[in-house]
Write a protein that holds these residues in place. Sequence first.
Motif, PDB file in Angstrom:
ATOM      1  N   GLY A  96      19.496  34.901  61.466  1.00  0.00           N
ATOM      2  CA  GLY A  96      19.276  35.749  62.619  1.00  0.00           C
ATOM      3  C   GLY A  96      19.094  35.021  63.929  1.00  0.00           C
ATOM      4  O   GLY A  96      18.743  35.640  64.928  1.00  0.00           O
ATOM      5  N   PHE A  97      19.356  33.721  63.974  1.00  0.00           N
ATOM      6  CA  PHE A  97      19.100  32.998  65.216  1.00  0.00           C
ATOM      7  C   PHE A  97      20.129  33.321  66.296  1.00  0.00           C
ATOM      8  O   PHE A  97      19.891  33.059  67.460  1.00  0.00           O
ATOM      9  N   MET A  98      21.266  33.941  65.918  1.00  0.00           N
ATOM     10  CA  MET A  98      22.264  34.332  66.914  1.00  0.00           C
ATOM     11  C   MET A  98      22.368  35.850  67.056  1.00  0.00           C
ATOM     12  O   MET A  98      23.329  36.365  67.620  1.00  0.00           O
ATOM     13  N   LYS A  99      21.382  36.555  66.568  1.00  0.00           N
ATOM     14  CA  LYS A  99      21.397  38.011  66.617  1.00  0.00           C
ATOM     15  C   LYS A  99      21.500  38.493  68.065  1.00  0.00           C
ATOM     16  O   LYS A  99      20.855  37.962  68.957  1.00  0.00           O
ATOM     17  N   ASP A 100      22.349  39.515  68.274  1.00  0.00           N
ATOM     18  CA  ASP A 100      22.552  40.149  69.584  1.00  0.00           C
ATOM     19  C   ASP A 100      23.167  39.210  70.624  1.00  0.00           C
ATOM     20  O   ASP A 100      23.010  39.412  71.819  1.00  0.00           O
ATOM     21  N   THR A 101      23.878  38.175  70.193  1.00  0.00           N
ATOM     22  CA  THR A 101      24.519  37.273  71.144  1.00  0.00           C
ATOM     23  C   THR A 101      26.030  37.487  71.209  1.00  0.00           C
ATOM     24  O   THR A 101      26.686  36.946  72.082  1.00  0.00           O
ATOM     25  N   GLY A 102      26.583  38.247  70.276  1.00  0.00           N
ATOM     26  CA  GLY A 102      28.025  38.472  70.256  1.00  0.00           C
ATOM     27  C   GLY A 102      28.411  39.723  71.025  1.00  0.00           C
ATOM     28  O   GLY A 102      27.577  40.546  71.399  1.00  0.00           O
ATOM     29  N   GLU A 103      29.719  39.852  71.279  1.00  0.00           N
ATOM     30  CA  GLU A 103      30.215  41.014  72.001  1.00  0.00           C
ATOM     31  C   GLU A 103      31.529  41.453  71.356  1.00  0.00           C
ATOM     32  O   GLU A 103      32.415  40.622  71.123  1.00  0.00           O
ATOM     33  N   ILE A 104      31.675  42.739  71.057  1.00  0.00           N
ATOM     34  CA  ILE A 104      32.904  43.269  70.489  1.00  0.00           C
ATOM     35  C   ILE A 104      33.845  43.579  71.647  1.00  0.00           C
ATOM     36  O   ILE A 104      33.532  44.370  72.532  1.00  0.00           O
ATOM     37  N   LEU A 105      35.003  42.935  71.643  1.00  0.00           N
ATOM     38  CA  LEU A 105      35.953  43.103  72.736  1.00  0.00           C
ATOM     39  C   LEU A 105      37.001  44.169  72.424  1.00  0.00           C
ATOM     40  O   LEU A 105      37.644  44.675  73.328  1.00  0.00           O
ATOM     41  N   GLY A 106      37.190  44.490  71.152  1.00  0.00           N
ATOM     42  CA  GLY A 106      38.173  45.499  70.778  1.00  0.00           C
ATOM     43  C   GLY A 106      38.633  45.283  69.355  1.00  0.00           C
ATOM     44  O   GLY A 106      38.215  44.357  68.680  1.00  0.00           O
ATOM     45  N   ASP A 107      39.509  46.164  68.875  1.00  0.00           N
ATOM     46  CA  ASP A 107      40.041  46.075  67.519  1.00  0.00           C
ATOM     47  C   ASP A 107      41.289  45.204  67.505  1.00  0.00           C
ATOM     48  O   ASP A 107      42.000  45.074  68.504  1.00  0.00           O
ATOM     49  N   VAL A 108      41.578  44.637  66.345  1.00  0.00           N
ATOM     50  CA  VAL A 108      42.821  43.897  66.163  1.00  0.00           C
ATOM     51  C   VAL A 108      43.920  44.925  65.975  1.00  0.00           C
ATOM     52  O   VAL A 108      43.901  45.711  65.029  1.00  0.00           O
ATOM     53  N   ILE A 109      44.871  44.949  66.882  1.00  0.00           N
ATOM     54  CA  ILE A 109      45.938  45.950  66.834  1.00  0.00           C
ATOM     55  C   ILE A 109      47.190  45.373  66.202  1.00  0.00           C
ATOM     56  O   ILE A 109      47.844  46.017  65.389  1.00  0.00           O
ATOM     57  N   THR A 110      47.549  44.156  66.541  1.00  0.00           N
ATOM     58  CA  THR A 110      48.743  43.525  65.987  1.00  0.00           C
ATOM     59  C   THR A 110      48.362  42.168  65.419  1.00  0.00           C
ATOM     60  O   THR A 110      47.403  41.540  65.861  1.00  0.00           O
ATOM     61  N   PRO A 111      49.114  41.702  64.437  1.00  0.00           N
ATOM     62  CA  PRO A 111      48.816  40.371  63.897  1.00  0.00           C
ATOM     63  C   PRO A 111      49.116  39.285  64.925  1.00  0.00           C
ATOM     64  O   PRO A 111      49.899  39.470  65.851  1.00  0.00           O
ATOM     65  N   ALA A 112      48.497  38.140  64.746  1.00  0.00           N
ATOM     66  CA  ALA A 112      48.692  37.027  65.673  1.00  0.00           C
ATOM     67  C   ALA A 112      50.109  36.477  65.593  1.00  0.00           C
ATOM     68  O   ALA A 112      50.667  36.031  66.584  1.00  0.00           O
ATOM     69  N   LEU A 113      50.703  36.513  64.402  1.00  0.00           N
ATOM     70  CA  LEU A 113      52.074  36.039  64.193  1.00  0.00           C
ATOM     71  C   LEU A 113      52.912  37.171  63.602  1.00  0.00           C
ATOM     72  O   LEU A 113      52.376  38.043  62.909  1.00  0.00           O
ATOM     73  N   PRO A 114      54.198  37.171  63.812  1.00  0.00           N
ATOM     74  CA  PRO A 114      55.041  38.196  63.191  1.00  0.00           C
ATOM     75  C   PRO A 114      55.014  38.074  61.668  1.00  0.00           C
ATOM     76  O   PRO A 114      54.796  36.989  61.119  1.00  0.00           O
ATOM     77  N   GLU A 115      55.272  39.194  60.990  1.00  0.00           N
ATOM     78  CA  GLU A 115      55.185  39.211  59.522  1.00  0.00           C
ATOM     79  C   GLU A 115      56.192  38.284  58.871  1.00  0.00           C
ATOM     80  O   GLU A 115      55.935  37.749  57.790  1.00  0.00           O
ATOM     81  N   ASN A 116      57.342  38.054  59.477  1.00  0.00           N
ATOM     82  CA  ASN A 116      58.368  37.221  58.835  1.00  0.00           C
ATOM     83  C   ASN A 116      57.994  35.732  58.826  1.00  0.00           C
ATOM     84  O   ASN A 116      58.640  34.937  58.177  1.00  0.00           O
ATOM     85  N   THR A 117      56.952  35.313  59.523  1.00  0.00           N
ATOM     86  CA  THR A 117      56.519  33.907  59.478  1.00  0.00           C
ATOM     87  C   THR A 117      55.605  33.642  58.286  1.00  0.00           C
ATOM     88  O   THR A 117      55.391  32.481  57.928  1.00  0.00           O
ATOM     89  N   TRP A 118      55.093  34.686  57.672  1.00  0.00           N
ATOM     90  CA  TRP A 118      54.204  34.530  56.511  1.00  0.00           C
ATOM     91  C   TRP A 118      55.035  34.502  55.236  1.00  0.00           C
ATOM     92  O   TRP A 118      55.756  35.441  54.940  1.00  0.00           O
ATOM     93  N   GLU A 119      54.949  33.420  54.478  1.00  0.00           N
ATOM     94  CA  GLU A 119      55.694  33.317  53.234  1.00  0.00           C
ATOM     95  C   GLU A 119      55.273  34.348  52.223  1.00  0.00           C
ATOM     96  O   GLU A 119      56.063  34.859  51.453  1.00  0.00           O
ATOM     97  N   ALA A 120      54.013  34.705  52.209  1.00  0.00           N
ATOM     98  CA  ALA A 120      53.499  35.648  51.211  1.00  0.00           C
ATOM     99  C   ALA A 120      54.049  37.057  51.425  1.00  0.00           C
ATOM    100  O   ALA A 120      54.137  37.838  50.473  1.00  0.00           O
ATOM    101  N   LEU A 121      54.449  37.396  52.638  1.00  0.00           N
ATOM    102  CA  LEU A 121      54.941  38.730  52.921  1.00  0.00           C
ATOM    103  C   LEU A 121      56.455  38.848  52.777  1.00  0.00           C
ATOM    104  O   LEU A 121      57.017  39.912  52.943  1.00  0.00           O
ATOM    105  N   GLN A 122      57.151  37.774  52.467  1.00  0.00           N
ATOM    106  CA  GLN A 122      58.614  37.824  52.338  1.00  0.00           C
ATOM    107  C   GLN A 122      59.053  38.088  50.923  1.00  0.00           C
ATOM    108  O   GLN A 122      58.428  37.871  49.978  1.00  0.00           O
TER     109      GLN A 122
END
Length: 77
Positions: free
Chosen positions: A51-77
Amino acid sequence: MIDAEILEKLQTASIEERINLIETILRSLKQDIQPNAAPQSGSHAPRPTFGFMKDTGEILGDVITPALPENTWEALQ
């Protein structure tokens, strides 16, 4: 550091005498190190484990899109 006379005496000393000298030097070193190795307890209060960092973070929003396109992930091909 060590003069020639002392070095010559060490070379001609018996193994038992050299071992005693080494043990004496080690005891001396341990005594010199012990006061410095102990942490200073009065310098500051220890932080809590949880709890030493409690109440120090901030939610900026939801993850809407992945950081990389799906075709770059081997597991999704």
